[in-house]
Design a protein around this motif. Structure first.
Motif, PDB file in Angstrom:
ATOM      1  N   GLU A 180      97.765 -51.773  37.798  1.00 34.43           N
ATOM      2  CA  GLU A 180      99.111 -51.963  38.342  1.00 34.43           C
ATOM      3  C   GLU A 180     100.176 -51.519  37.342  1.00 34.43           C
ATOM      4  O   GLU A 180     101.158 -50.874  37.711  1.00 34.43           O
ATOM      5  CB  GLU A 180      99.339 -53.428  38.716  1.00 34.43           C
ATOM      6  CG  GLU A 180      98.570 -53.894  39.918  1.00 34.43           C
ATOM      7  CD  GLU A 180      98.699 -55.383  40.135  1.00 34.43           C
ATOM      8  OE1 GLU A 180      98.716 -55.794  41.313  1.00 34.43           O
ATOM      9  OE2 GLU A 180      98.776 -56.148  39.149  1.00 34.43           O
ATOM     10  N   VAL A 181      99.963 -51.871  36.080  1.00 40.43           N
ATOM     11  CA  VAL A 181     100.916 -51.490  35.035  1.00 40.43           C
ATOM     12  C   VAL A 181     100.956 -49.974  34.880  1.00 40.43           C
ATOM     13  O   VAL A 181     102.031 -49.370  34.790  1.00 40.43           O
ATOM     14  CB  VAL A 181     100.562 -52.188  33.705  1.00 40.43           C
ATOM     15  CG1 VAL A 181     101.424 -51.672  32.569  1.00 40.43           C
ATOM     16  CG2 VAL A 181     100.720 -53.702  33.837  1.00 40.43           C
ATOM     17  N   GLN A 198      98.443 -54.532  24.593  1.00 39.34           N
ATOM     18  CA  GLN A 198      98.823 -53.225  25.124  1.00 39.34           C
ATOM     19  C   GLN A 198      99.422 -53.355  26.528  1.00 39.34           C
ATOM     20  O   GLN A 198     100.465 -52.774  26.822  1.00 39.34           O
ATOM     21  CB  GLN A 198      97.607 -52.291  25.175  1.00 39.34           C
ATOM     22  CG  GLN A 198      97.069 -51.901  23.826  1.00 39.34           C
ATOM     23  CD  GLN A 198      97.936 -50.875  23.122  1.00 39.34           C
ATOM     24  OE1 GLN A 198      98.836 -50.284  23.704  1.00 39.34           O
ATOM     25  NE2 GLN A 198      97.664 -50.661  21.857  1.00 39.34           N
ATOM     26  N   ILE A 199      98.757 -54.106  27.383  1.00 36.50           N
ATOM     27  CA  ILE A 199      99.224 -54.264  28.767  1.00 36.50           C
ATOM     28  C   ILE A 199     100.505 -55.087  28.823  1.00 36.50           C
ATOM     29  O   ILE A 199     101.432 -54.771  29.583  1.00 36.50           O
ATOM     30  CB  ILE A 199      98.115 -54.922  29.631  1.00 36.50           C
ATOM     31  CG1 ILE A 199      96.910 -54.003  29.708  1.00 36.50           C
ATOM     32  CG2 ILE A 199      98.625 -55.273  31.018  1.00 36.50           C
ATOM     33  CD1 ILE A 199      97.198 -52.634  30.278  1.00 36.50           C
ATOM     34  N   ILE A 200     100.585 -56.149  28.022  1.00 37.04           N
ATOM     35  CA  ILE A 200     101.777 -56.996  28.017  1.00 37.04           C
ATOM     36  C   ILE A 200     103.006 -56.178  27.626  1.00 37.04           C
ATOM     37  O   ILE A 200     104.051 -56.241  28.293  1.00 37.04           O
ATOM     38  CB  ILE A 200     101.580 -58.200  27.071  1.00 37.04           C
ATOM     39  CG1 ILE A 200     100.537 -59.161  27.655  1.00 37.04           C
ATOM     40  CG2 ILE A 200     102.897 -58.920  26.818  1.00 37.04           C
ATOM     41  CD1 ILE A 200     100.069 -60.240  26.697  1.00 37.04           C
ATOM     42  N   VAL A 201     102.893 -55.393  26.568  1.00 41.86           N
ATOM     43  CA  VAL A 201     104.039 -54.599  26.104  1.00 41.86           C
ATOM     44  C   VAL A 201     104.331 -53.458  27.071  1.00 41.86           C
ATOM     45  O   VAL A 201     105.493 -53.146  27.337  1.00 41.86           O
ATOM     46  CB  VAL A 201     103.809 -54.084  24.665  1.00 41.86           C
ATOM     47  CG1 VAL A 201     104.921 -53.157  24.227  1.00 41.86           C
ATOM     48  CG2 VAL A 201     103.693 -55.255  23.709  1.00 41.86           C
ATOM     49  N   GLN A 202     103.300 -52.860  27.621  1.00 42.62           N
ATOM     50  CA  GLN A 202     103.518 -51.779  28.587  1.00 42.62           C
ATOM     51  C   GLN A 202     104.237 -52.310  29.830  1.00 42.62           C
ATOM     52  O   GLN A 202     105.151 -51.651  30.350  1.00 42.62           O
ATOM     53  CB  GLN A 202     102.179 -51.144  28.964  1.00 42.62           C
ATOM     54  CG  GLN A 202     102.308 -49.807  29.622  1.00 42.62           C
ATOM     55  CD  GLN A 202     100.959 -49.101  29.733  1.00 42.62           C
ATOM     56  OE1 GLN A 202      99.906 -49.680  29.478  1.00 42.62           O
ATOM     57  NE2 GLN A 202     100.995 -47.852  30.112  1.00 42.62           N
ATOM     58  N   ALA A 203     103.870 -53.490  30.302  1.00 40.62           N
ATOM     59  CA  ALA A 203     104.559 -54.093  31.450  1.00 40.62           C
ATOM     60  C   ALA A 203     106.013 -54.409  31.090  1.00 40.62           C
ATOM     61  O   ALA A 203     106.931 -54.176  31.894  1.00 40.62           O
ATOM     62  CB  ALA A 203     103.830 -55.353  31.903  1.00 40.62           C
ATOM     63  N   HIS A 204     106.236 -54.911  29.881  1.00 42.50           N
ATOM     64  CA  HIS A 204     107.597 -55.183  29.405  1.00 42.50           C
ATOM     65  C   HIS A 204     108.412 -53.887  29.359  1.00 42.50           C
ATOM     66  O   HIS A 204     109.556 -53.847  29.816  1.00 42.50           O
ATOM     67  CB  HIS A 204     107.536 -55.837  28.023  1.00 42.50           C
ATOM     68  CG  HIS A 204     108.865 -56.035  27.390  1.00 42.50           C
ATOM     69  ND1 HIS A 204     109.690 -57.085  27.712  1.00 42.50           N
ATOM     70  CD2 HIS A 204     109.540 -55.298  26.470  1.00 42.50           C
ATOM     71  CE1 HIS A 204     110.803 -56.997  27.018  1.00 42.50           C
ATOM     72  NE2 HIS A 204     110.735 -55.918  26.257  1.00 42.50           N
ATOM     73  N   ASN A 205     107.807 -52.837  28.813  1.00 42.93           N
ATOM     74  CA  ASN A 205     108.495 -51.546  28.736  1.00 42.93           C
ATOM     75  C   ASN A 205     108.783 -50.971  30.116  1.00 42.93           C
ATOM     76  O   ASN A 205     109.825 -50.349  30.334  1.00 42.93           O
ATOM     77  CB  ASN A 205     107.683 -50.556  27.899  1.00 42.93           C
ATOM     78  CG  ASN A 205     107.758 -50.857  26.420  1.00 42.93           C
ATOM     79  OD1 ASN A 205     108.656 -51.575  25.957  1.00 42.93           O
ATOM     80  ND2 ASN A 205     106.806 -50.339  25.668  1.00 42.93           N
TER      81      ASN A 205
END
Length: 131
Positions: free
Chosen positions: A6-7, A106-113
């Motif tokens: 999803e991200v 990686q996923i947490i920051v990518q979703a934030h970005n």
């Protein structure tokens, strides 16, 4: 909780939207994004340092960061009281939660970005429509 796919799909959608912008707007988007986007390695390092909560501050999640630090510090303080077992349990509890965040950094920051890029894109589009 977002899945990795999803991200990635959201990131690709945003990239396609940005590619449709005129050159000047695309340049403005990239300049703003460069200033605001977060690095997953920095997030993971702040988490790895093990001072619970610092990585949340990095993403601007002040309440969650303060909550984590308070729980961690309460656990440390309780280690020096007759409630040392409760202190250990609090530290273990917060550590388990933070380990999960470390492995998904990686996923947490990518979703934030992605959220940041979407916000920047919407502002650029809004400015485009008002001129």
């Amino acid at each position: 909780m977002l899945s990795e796919q999803e991200v990635l799909d959201e990131e690709e959608r945003l990239r396609k939207c940005v590619r449709t912008l005129p050159d000047d707007k695309r340049l403005a988007f990239h300049k703003q994004a460069e200033k605001q986007l977060k690095d997953p390695d920095t997030y993971a390092t702040l988490n790895y340092i093990f001072i619970a909560g610092l990585h949340h501050f990095y993403l601007g999640k002040w309440i969650r960061g303060l909550l984590n630090i308070c729980i961690f510090l309460a656990g440390v303080v309780l280690l020096f009281t007759p409630l040392a077992i409760l202190g250990i349990l609090l530290i273990v509890f917060i550590s388990i939660i933070e380990l999960y965040a470390l492995f998904r950094s990686q996923i947490i920051v990518q979703a934030h970005n992605n959220l940041l890029m979407d916000k920047i894109y919407r502002e650029i589009i809004k400015n485009k429509n008002t001129r």
